[in-house]
Design an enzyme around this catalytic site. Sequence first.
Site, PDB file in Angstrom:
ATOM      1  N   GLY A 190       0.767  -1.240   0.000  1.00  0.00           N
ATOM      2  CA  GLY A 190       0.000   0.000   0.000  1.00  0.00           C
ATOM      3  C   GLY A 190       0.795   1.285   0.000  1.00  0.00           C
ATOM      4  CD  GLU A 249       0.275  -9.591   0.361  1.00  0.00           C
ATOM      5  OE1 GLU A 249       0.096 -10.808   0.540  1.00  0.00           O
ATOM      6  OE2 GLU A 249      -0.658  -8.754   0.358  1.00  0.00           O
ATOM      7  N   PRO A 250       4.396  -5.433  -1.776  1.00  0.00           N
ATOM      8  CG  PRO A 250       6.627  -5.180  -2.428  1.00  0.00           C
ATOM      9  CD  PRO A 250       5.746  -5.933  -1.468  1.00  0.00           C
ATOM     10  NE  ARG A 308      -4.534   3.786 -10.902  1.00  0.00           N
ATOM     11  CZ  ARG A 308      -3.990   4.917 -10.473  1.00  0.00           C
ATOM     12  NH1 ARG A 308      -3.400   5.751 -11.330  1.00  0.00           N
ATOM     13  NH2 ARG A 308      -4.030   5.229  -9.193  1.00  0.00           N
ATOM     14  CB  CYS A 360     -18.697   6.320 -28.396  1.00  0.00           C
ATOM     15  SG  CYS A 360     -18.242   6.557 -30.118  1.00  0.00           S
ATOM     16  CE1 TYR A 402      -3.783  -2.922  -9.029  1.00  0.00           C
ATOM     17  CE2 TYR A 402      -2.288  -1.176  -8.351  1.00  0.00           C
ATOM     18  CZ  TYR A 402      -2.886  -2.400  -8.118  1.00  0.00           C
ATOM     19  OH  TYR A 402      -2.580  -3.100  -6.983  1.00  0.00           O
TER      20      TYR A 402
END
Length: 434
Positions: A249, A291-292, A331, A362, A391
């Site tokens: 995180g 957990e990077p 994103r 569109c 992401y």
Amino acid sequence: MILHPHFDVNEQGHLTIGGADALALANTFGTPAYILDETVIRENCRAYLHAAKTHFGADALPLYASKALSFTGIYRIVAEEGLGIDCVSGGELYTAQNARFPAERIYFHGNNKTDADLCQALEMGVGTIVVDGDEELEALHALASARGLAQKILLRITPGIDPHTHRAVVTGNVDSKFGNAIATGQALAITKKALSLSGVRLAGFHCHIGSQIFEIDPFRDAAHMMLRFIADVKAATGFEATELNLGGGLGVRYTEEDREIDYAAAIAAIAEIVRAGARSAGIAMPRVILEPGRSLVAAAGATLYTVGSVKEIPGFRNYVSVDGGMPDNPRYALYQSRYTALIADRAGEKKDYIATVAGRCCESGDLIGEGMPLQKPRRGDILAVLCTGAYNYSMASNYNRLPRPPVILVRDGKARVAVRRETFADLVDLDITE
């Protein structure tokens, strides 16, 4: 340097990514295209691994949270650098297997694993399954027992921490689809159940409080909550966890306004908190897993587009439309995520033009950013959006039937295709025409 050291400007005034000219990359591979500096990814992996082992102990292990960016080549890179991986689906497991990633270093996550997912993980020999709830625990016990296994597991716990980030990427509060809350008693109840089942072997606990966090305080609070929970479990059951997965995180600098995080210093600070917390709780220091995901790959990436139309609406705003958009970077539509963009042809010039960068779909919400400073764009320019390594490809879609861009790895100024560009033929390959 532009934002990060691997983004620079060459003598021609062009943006360079990992030493490669962005215009040359666009000419060679076309646009849109995801560009990744492989050296940056490897350096980030090494920095995390060194910091984790230095501050948490030799048995500490960072896991690459591969939902951030999943393709065969990235698993090979991570394996070579000695990290484990966090997978969240059968597709990610299959891709890791395709890369011949060591199964014992795989942690399998997910809030709704199907029986097929669990069978796949067991057949692969996945090292650790992070169990999310009662029904999954019972299913895994039955499936593992039928194979004569006692599968190593962690239990996902929600410590009740609000990291004050975007609510869509908060995962550690009590009201969450993930895990078992300490505050409601569910965490202790599922722990007791896990200890009673022969098909699983409980090693410890996992938590993850959210994403894009720039402060240490939420991690400190989560660590204290988890260590206290380990102590409470020991008092209630006699079981003392030997493994604590604190998730990931840590944030990434997407714009000049964002803070730059020293990840090694952050890991050192979290380690000090964990050691002190373990002493205070009267428990042994557990093996710590991190957990990077985003912080390993986001800054390594950039997406190259070709400018199509430039539309100026007097009294309102300027639109710069590019040949990609929300299918390759959703994103902004999802989270209003802010990015740095520039005209790669004139990267060294002053940004004196403010525009909304729009995609070609569109869909009125098909935007990459609003109020973005740019060099004045022209049709045919190459527009670069920086820090798109996380992401973007992993969340890409074929909306409006657009093929997904290729992934290009750059190392020491040389580029190679890691994922080829989709074609129109790929789009109809699964269609049944008879």
